[in-house]
Design a protein around this motif. Structure first.
Motif, PDB file in Angstrom:
ATOM      1  N   ALA A 100       0.981  -1.223   0.007  1.00  0.00           N
ATOM      2  CA  ALA A 100      -0.006   0.068   0.175  1.00  0.00           C
ATOM      3  C   ALA A 100       1.006   1.236  -0.170  1.00  0.00           C
ATOM      4  CB  ALA A 100      -0.694  -0.100   1.223  1.00  0.00           C
ATOM      5  N   VAL A 101       1.901   1.209   0.889  1.00  0.00           N
ATOM      6  CA  VAL A 101       2.830   2.376   0.928  1.00  0.00           C
ATOM      7  C   VAL A 101       3.517   2.547  -0.353  1.00  0.00           C
ATOM      8  CG1 VAL A 101       4.638   3.406   2.167  1.00  0.00           C
ATOM      9  CG2 VAL A 101       2.685   2.567   3.242  1.00  0.00           C
ATOM     10  N   ALA A 102       4.220   1.511  -0.798  1.00  0.00           N
ATOM     11  CA  ALA A 102       5.053   1.706  -1.884  1.00  0.00           C
ATOM     12  C   ALA A 102       4.171   1.983  -3.136  1.00  0.00           C
ATOM     13  CB  ALA A 102       5.903   0.432  -2.124  1.00  0.00           C
ATOM     14  N   SER A 103       3.175   1.495  -3.250  1.00  0.00           N
ATOM     15  CA  SER A 103       2.233   1.659  -4.584  1.00  0.00           C
ATOM     16  C   SER A 103       1.403   3.142  -4.219  1.00  0.00           C
ATOM     17  CB  SER A 103       1.458   0.616  -4.833  1.00  0.00           C
ATOM     18  OG  SER A 103       0.419   0.296  -3.777  1.00  0.00           O
ATOM     19  N   ALA A 104       1.270   3.583  -3.062  1.00  0.00           N
ATOM     20  CA  ALA A 104       0.662   4.835  -2.735  1.00  0.00           C
ATOM     21  C   ALA A 104      -0.994   4.612  -2.704  1.00  0.00           C
ATOM     22  CB  ALA A 104       0.820   6.121  -3.763  1.00  0.00           C
ATOM     23  N   ASP A 105      -1.324   3.336  -2.320  1.00  0.00           N
ATOM     24  CA  ASP A 105      -2.689   2.984  -2.449  1.00  0.00           C
ATOM     25  C   ASP A 105      -3.309   3.871  -1.345  1.00  0.00           C
ATOM     26  OD1 ASP A 105      -5.154   1.809  -2.280  1.00  0.00           O
ATOM     27  OD2 ASP A 105      -4.607  -0.139  -2.355  1.00  0.00           O
ATOM     28  N   LEU A 106      -3.830   5.017  -1.429  1.00  0.00           N
ATOM     29  CA  LEU A 106      -4.433   5.649  -0.294  1.00  0.00           C
ATOM     30  C   LEU A 106      -5.635   5.101   0.125  1.00  0.00           C
ATOM     31  CD1 LEU A 106      -3.689   9.445  -1.633  1.00  0.00           C
ATOM     32  CD2 LEU A 106      -2.256   7.875   0.017  1.00  0.00           C
ATOM     33  N   LYS A 107      -6.432   4.526  -0.680  1.00  0.00           N
ATOM     34  CA  LYS A 107      -7.618   3.860  -0.429  1.00  0.00           C
ATOM     35  C   LYS A 107      -7.292   2.667   0.775  1.00  0.00           C
ATOM     36  CE  LYS A 107     -11.840   1.900  -2.277  1.00  0.00           C
ATOM     37  NZ  LYS A 107     -12.392   1.147  -3.471  1.00  0.00           N
ATOM     38  N   ALA A 108      -6.615   1.885   0.511  1.00  0.00           N
ATOM     39  CA  ALA A 108      -6.115   0.622   1.690  1.00  0.00           C
ATOM     40  C   ALA A 108      -5.791   1.477   3.016  1.00  0.00           C
ATOM     41  CB  ALA A 108      -4.775   0.011   0.981  1.00  0.00           C
ATOM     42  N   LEU A 109      -5.001   2.645   2.805  1.00  0.00           N
ATOM     43  CA  LEU A 109      -4.457   3.264   4.100  1.00  0.00           C
ATOM     44  C   LEU A 109      -5.515   3.926   4.774  1.00  0.00           C
ATOM     45  CD1 LEU A 109      -1.200   4.696   2.746  1.00  0.00           C
ATOM     46  CD2 LEU A 109      -1.393   2.724   4.435  1.00  0.00           C
ATOM     47  N   THR A 110      -6.544   4.305   4.439  1.00  0.00           N
ATOM     48  CA  THR A 110      -7.644   5.156   4.996  1.00  0.00           C
ATOM     49  C   THR A 110      -8.586   4.215   5.538  1.00  0.00           C
ATOM     50  OG1 THR A 110      -8.811   5.622   2.870  1.00  0.00           O
ATOM     51  CG2 THR A 110      -7.391   7.244   3.482  1.00  0.00           C
ATOM     52  N   LYS A 111      -8.516   3.023   5.008  1.00  0.00           N
ATOM     53  CA  LYS A 111      -9.305   1.945   5.813  1.00  0.00           C
ATOM     54  C   LYS A 111      -9.184   1.847   7.263  1.00  0.00           C
ATOM     55  CE  LYS A 111     -10.098  -0.912   1.758  1.00  0.00           C
ATOM     56  NZ  LYS A 111     -10.273  -2.236   1.134  1.00  0.00           N
ATOM     57  N   VAL A 112      -7.985   2.416   7.641  1.00  0.00           N
ATOM     58  CA  VAL A 112      -7.471   2.073   8.996  1.00  0.00           C
ATOM     59  C   VAL A 112      -8.155   3.641   9.818  1.00  0.00           C
ATOM     60  CG1 VAL A 112      -5.667   2.105  10.714  1.00  0.00           C
ATOM     61  CG2 VAL A 112      -5.211   1.289   8.360  1.00  0.00           C
ATOM     62  N   PRO A 113      -8.725   3.129  11.207  1.00  0.00           N
ATOM     63  CA  PRO A 113      -9.382   4.075  11.811  1.00  0.00           C
ATOM     64  C   PRO A 113      -8.354   5.242  12.459  1.00  0.00           C
ATOM     65  CG  PRO A 113     -10.107   2.080  12.520  1.00  0.00           C
ATOM     66  CD  PRO A 113      -9.013   1.534  11.602  1.00  0.00           C
ATOM     67  N   GLY A 114      -8.730   6.526  12.197  1.00  0.00           N
ATOM     68  CA  GLY A 114      -7.732   7.694  12.408  1.00  0.00           C
ATOM     69  C   GLY A 114      -6.799   7.886  11.507  1.00  0.00           C
ATOM     70  N   ILE A 115      -6.842   7.378  10.138  1.00  0.00           N
ATOM     71  CA  ILE A 115      -6.010   7.941   8.997  1.00  0.00           C
ATOM     72  C   ILE A 115      -6.984   8.192   8.056  1.00  0.00           C
ATOM     73  CG2 ILE A 115      -4.329   7.145   7.464  1.00  0.00           C
ATOM     74  CD1 ILE A 115      -3.352   5.124   9.180  1.00  0.00           C
ATOM     75  N   GLY A 116      -6.903   9.651   7.637  1.00  0.00           N
ATOM     76  CA  GLY A 116      -7.578  10.221   6.749  1.00  0.00           C
ATOM     77  C   GLY A 116      -6.683  10.342   5.367  1.00  0.00           C
ATOM     78  N   GLN A 117      -7.189  11.257   4.347  1.00  0.00           N
ATOM     79  CA  GLN A 117      -6.649  11.247   3.010  1.00  0.00           C
ATOM     80  C   GLN A 117      -4.886  12.056   3.334  1.00  0.00           C
ATOM     81  OE1 GLN A 117      -8.131  10.038   0.605  1.00  0.00           O
ATOM     82  NE2 GLN A 117      -6.708  10.833  -1.349  1.00  0.00           N
ATOM     83  N   LYS A 118      -5.186  13.058   4.145  1.00  0.00           N
ATOM     84  CA  LYS A 118      -3.765  13.639   4.395  1.00  0.00           C
ATOM     85  C   LYS A 118      -2.821  12.886   5.123  1.00  0.00           C
ATOM     86  CE  LYS A 118      -5.552  18.589   3.892  1.00  0.00           C
ATOM     87  NZ  LYS A 118      -5.784  19.792   4.525  1.00  0.00           N
ATOM     88  N   GLY A 119      -3.524  12.282   6.067  1.00  0.00           N
ATOM     89  CA  GLY A 119      -2.618  11.251   6.710  1.00  0.00           C
ATOM     90  C   GLY A 119      -1.959  10.424   5.941  1.00  0.00           C
ATOM     91  N   ALA A 120      -2.767   9.673   5.073  1.00  0.00           N
ATOM     92  CA  ALA A 120      -2.309   8.598   4.288  1.00  0.00           C
ATOM     93  C   ALA A 120      -1.194   9.017   3.393  1.00  0.00           C
ATOM     94  CB  ALA A 120      -3.484   7.959   3.437  1.00  0.00           C
ATOM     95  N   GLN A 121      -1.446  10.403   2.773  1.00  0.00           N
ATOM     96  CA  GLN A 121      -0.595  10.925   1.770  1.00  0.00           C
ATOM     97  C   GLN A 121       0.737  11.077   2.475  1.00  0.00           C
ATOM     98  OE1 GLN A 121      -2.622  14.367   0.577  1.00  0.00           O
ATOM     99  NE2 GLN A 121      -3.543  13.323  -1.063  1.00  0.00           N
ATOM    100  N   ARG A 122       0.722  11.492   3.676  1.00  0.00           N
ATOM    101  CA  ARG A 122       1.811  11.887   4.718  1.00  0.00           C
ATOM    102  C   ARG A 122       2.893  10.755   4.851  1.00  0.00           C
ATOM    103  NH1 ARG A 122      -0.377  14.892   8.144  1.00  0.00           N
ATOM    104  NH2 ARG A 122      -0.525  13.085   9.622  1.00  0.00           N
ATOM    105  N   ILE A 123       1.972   9.598   5.162  1.00  0.00           N
ATOM    106  CA  ILE A 123       2.686   8.277   5.265  1.00  0.00           C
ATOM    107  C   ILE A 123       3.309   7.674   4.238  1.00  0.00           C
ATOM    108  CG2 ILE A 123       2.301   5.804   5.885  1.00  0.00           C
ATOM    109  CD1 ILE A 123      -0.206   6.742   7.669  1.00  0.00           C
ATOM    110  N   VAL A 124       2.725   7.885   2.931  1.00  0.00           N
ATOM    111  CA  VAL A 124       3.274   7.443   1.799  1.00  0.00           C
ATOM    112  C   VAL A 124       4.642   8.109   1.353  1.00  0.00           C
ATOM    113  CG1 VAL A 124       3.095   7.329  -0.938  1.00  0.00           C
ATOM    114  CG2 VAL A 124       1.221   6.514   0.560  1.00  0.00           C
ATOM    115  N   LEU A 125       4.430   9.515   1.656  1.00  0.00           N
ATOM    116  CA  LEU A 125       5.586  10.256   1.296  1.00  0.00           C
ATOM    117  C   LEU A 125       6.929  10.230   2.283  1.00  0.00           C
ATOM    118  CD1 LEU A 125       6.847  12.935   0.142  1.00  0.00           C
ATOM    119  CD2 LEU A 125       5.817  14.191   1.685  1.00  0.00           C
TER     120      LEU A 125
END
Length: 206
Positions: A100-125
């Motif tokens: 998910a992180v290596a392919s920038a799959d934000l949809k997968a990351l935002t399935k986690v409670p507490g992680i929004g779109q911006k948070g997912a983008q930051r994690i990927v970056l």
């Protein structure tokens, strides 16, 4: 740092387990997947990570060293604390997070409670080059699938060879599957002889 704990499982709660070590019960916070591998009264070993705060010492337990390593790496991302990191591992396996992180799959990351779109983008970056490549993750996952296929086929053949029906064999395999999954998750080849014995016990008490 407390790198691991090993002892009898004294108690299991929805968010953690108590492991008795040298007469002391140590509370370890775990994902549901890790808790599913534990049984009260049985011996267990968990890789652990100690999180130190001014007002508390909290121990987190994992089924494998790899899971612990990912837990600690996740916390190096801005805005990701131990609770969010544990939630990420409750929703996704370490390899799924790598993909998910290596392919920038934000949809997968935002399935986690507490992680929004911006948070997912930051994690990927911040973690894209640190958790591993999709190829490494996929290869590791495929190796795990091969280990599962091997033990399943061997246990099934062994039970059928002893006179049990294919249906009986499938039901017994379902009973011992959590133990085998725990071995695979820890990067170990499931021990077919032990799983076969456990499957026979399951069939004998039906």
């Amino acid at each position: 740092m407390i790198a691991s704990v090993a002892g009898k499982v004294a108690a299991i709660a929805p968010d953690g387990a108590v492991i008795e070590v040298g007469g002391v019960g140590i509370l370890t916070h775990c994902t549901p997947g890790t808790l599913a591998t534990l049984r009260v009264g049985e011996d267990a070993r968990l890789a652990t990570s100690l999180v130190v705060r001014e007002e508390s010492l909290t121990l987190y337990g994992f089924v494998s060293d790899d899971e612990r390593a990912v837990f600690e790496l996740l916390q190096t991302a801005s805005g990701v604390g131990p609770k969010v990191a544990l939630s990420m591992l409750a929703v996704h396996t370490p390899n799924a997070l790598r993909v998910a992180v290596a392919s920038a799959d934000l949809k997968a990351l935002t399935k986690v409670p507490g992680i929004g779109q911006k948070g997912a983008q930051r994690i990927v970056l911040e973690l894209k080059d640190r958790l591993g490549t999709p190829e490494e993750a996929v290869n590791a996952a495929l190796n795990g699938e091969r280990r599962v296929a091997v033990w399943r086929d061997q246990v099934h053949s062994g039970l059928v060879g002893l006179g049990y029906s294919g249906k009986d064999a499938d039901e017994a395999i379902a009973v011992v599957e959590p133990d085998a999954d725990a071995e695979v998750a820890a990067g170990r080849q499931p021990q077919v002889a032990m799983l076969l014995k456990a499957a026979l016990r399951a069939l004998s008490v039906r």
